[in-house]
Design an enzyme around this catalytic site. Structure first.
Site, PDB file in Angstrom:
ATOM      1  N   ASN A  50      54.234 117.805  75.191  1.00  0.00           N
ATOM      2  CA  ASN A  50      53.903 116.551  76.088  1.00  0.00           C
ATOM      3  C   ASN A  50      53.916 116.667  77.513  1.00  0.00           C
ATOM      4  OD1 ASN A  50      54.758 113.694  77.605  1.00  0.00           O
ATOM      5  ND2 ASN A  50      56.713 113.973  77.675  1.00  0.00           N
ATOM      6  N   HIS A  92      55.437 116.462  81.568  1.00  0.00           N
ATOM      7  CA  HIS A  92      56.526 115.174  82.617  1.00  0.00           C
ATOM      8  C   HIS A  92      56.431 115.602  83.333  1.00  0.00           C
ATOM      9  CE1 HIS A  92      59.273 112.695  82.972  1.00  0.00           C
ATOM     10  NE2 HIS A  92      60.637 113.631  83.589  1.00  0.00           N
ATOM     11  N   SER A 107      55.620 119.915  84.326  1.00  0.00           N
ATOM     12  CA  SER A 107      56.328 120.014  83.248  1.00  0.00           C
ATOM     13  C   SER A 107      55.812 119.979  82.015  1.00  0.00           C
ATOM     14  CB  SER A 107      57.536 120.146  82.512  1.00  0.00           C
ATOM     15  OG  SER A 107      59.054 120.869  84.079  1.00  0.00           O
ATOM     16  N   ASP A 120      62.698 114.120  76.541  1.00  0.00           N
ATOM     17  CA  ASP A 120      62.240 115.139  77.938  1.00  0.00           C
ATOM     18  C   ASP A 120      62.587 116.115  77.581  1.00  0.00           C
ATOM     19  OD1 ASP A 120      60.067 113.399  79.047  1.00  0.00           O
ATOM     20  OD2 ASP A 120      61.384 112.795  80.257  1.00  0.00           O
TER      21      ASP A 120
HETATM   22  C1  GRF Z   1      51.676 110.982  83.740  1.00  0.00           C
HETATM   23  O1  GRF Z   1      52.047 111.808  85.195  1.00  0.00           O
HETATM   24  C2  GRF Z   1      52.776 112.515  82.654  1.00  0.00           C
HETATM   25  O2  GRF Z   1      53.494 112.923  83.705  1.00  0.00           O
HETATM   26  C3  GRF Z   1      53.228 110.377  82.316  1.00  0.00           C
HETATM   27  O3  GRF Z   1      53.168 109.573  82.668  1.00  0.00           O
HETATM   28  C4  GRF Z   1      51.715 109.713  83.442  1.00  0.00           C
HETATM   29  C5  GRF Z   1      50.361 109.754  82.843  1.00  0.00           C
HETATM   30  O4  GRF Z   1      49.360 109.675  83.305  1.00  0.00           O
HETATM   31  N1  GRF Z   1      54.318 111.268  81.748  1.00  0.00           N
HETATM   32  P1  GRF Z   1      47.768 109.124  83.048  1.00  0.00           P
HETATM   33  O5  GRF Z   1      48.022 107.602  81.771  1.00  0.00           O
HETATM   34  O6  GRF Z   1      47.828 110.170  81.643  1.00  0.00           O
HETATM   35  O7  GRF Z   1      46.664 109.335  84.087  1.00  0.00           O
END
Ligand code: GRF
Length: 181
Positions: free
Chosen positions: A102, A104, A131, A140
């Site tokens: 994932n 984050h 991360s 997370d």
């Molecule tokens: C990203 O900032 C990711 O880190 C978070 O959600 C957002 C998703 O953005 N978990 P996208 O849909 O890839 O544009």
């Protein structure tokens, strides 16, 4: 290696990953899984990537069985969550544990959960980061694989969010390249 991306929103990470691997012989994005209607599905149509939207009216163990079925059908080796706003349950974890990552937008373990960039910005953190971690039962909480950060400087929140997204796209692609060798 056959990669599935899971998303719930805009899907900019999904698009960056798909494009980065489009000329790569060893990795292919073969499936986008979403838990709702979202712009990521539109990107998948343009990029000609198969999609599957799970039925959240079912209980988690049942919709995860559906997802597992399609992952198997598409012979998916690895899963990248990218803005996927849904917990991964035991059905998927028992089959793909250690092969789900994932991204984050914080320097974990700081700011787990929602509004991570906003909280770092409101706290006046001078360094704001991203991360990539393995997925476990928690939110997370899994083992951290890679991090990168930027200096907040005098950027506005909107500018920081944009810069973080650029950082995410680069870091996610590079990390996946390393993991999926
Ligand atoms: C990203 O900032 C990711 O880190 C978070 O959600 C957002 C998703 O953005 N978990 P996208 O849909 O890839 O544009």
């Amino acid at each position: 290696m056959r990669l599935a991306v899971f998303a719930s929103g805009s899907g900019s990470n999904f698009e960056a990953i798909t494009n980065a691997f489009s000329k790569d012989e060893s990795v292919e994005v073969v499936l986008l899984v979403t838990d709702k209607e979202c712009f990521a599905l539109e990107r998948a149509r343009r990029l000609v990537v198969k999609t599957f939207t799970l039925d959240k009216s079912k209980k988690r163990s049942l919709y995860e069985e559906d997802v597992l079925c399609i992952l198997k059908k598409e012979r998916v080796d690895y899963i990248a969550l990218a803005g996927y706003m849904n917990i991964i349950g035991s059905t998927l974890l028992s089959e793909y544990g250690g092969r789900i990552v994932n991204i984050h937008p914080s320097l974990l373990p700081k700011y787990r959960g929602l509004r991570a960039i906003e909280r770092a910005y409101e706290n006046l953190d001078s360094e704001i980061g991203v991360s990539i971690h393995y997925v476990d039962k928690g939110i997370d909480t899994g083992e951290i694989i890679a991090q990168d950060k930027l200096l907040r400087g005098d950027s506005s929140l909107e500018e920081v969010i944009e810069r973080i997204h650029e950082l995410e796209h680069r870091l996610y692609v590079n990390t996946l390249k390393g993991l999926m060798k």
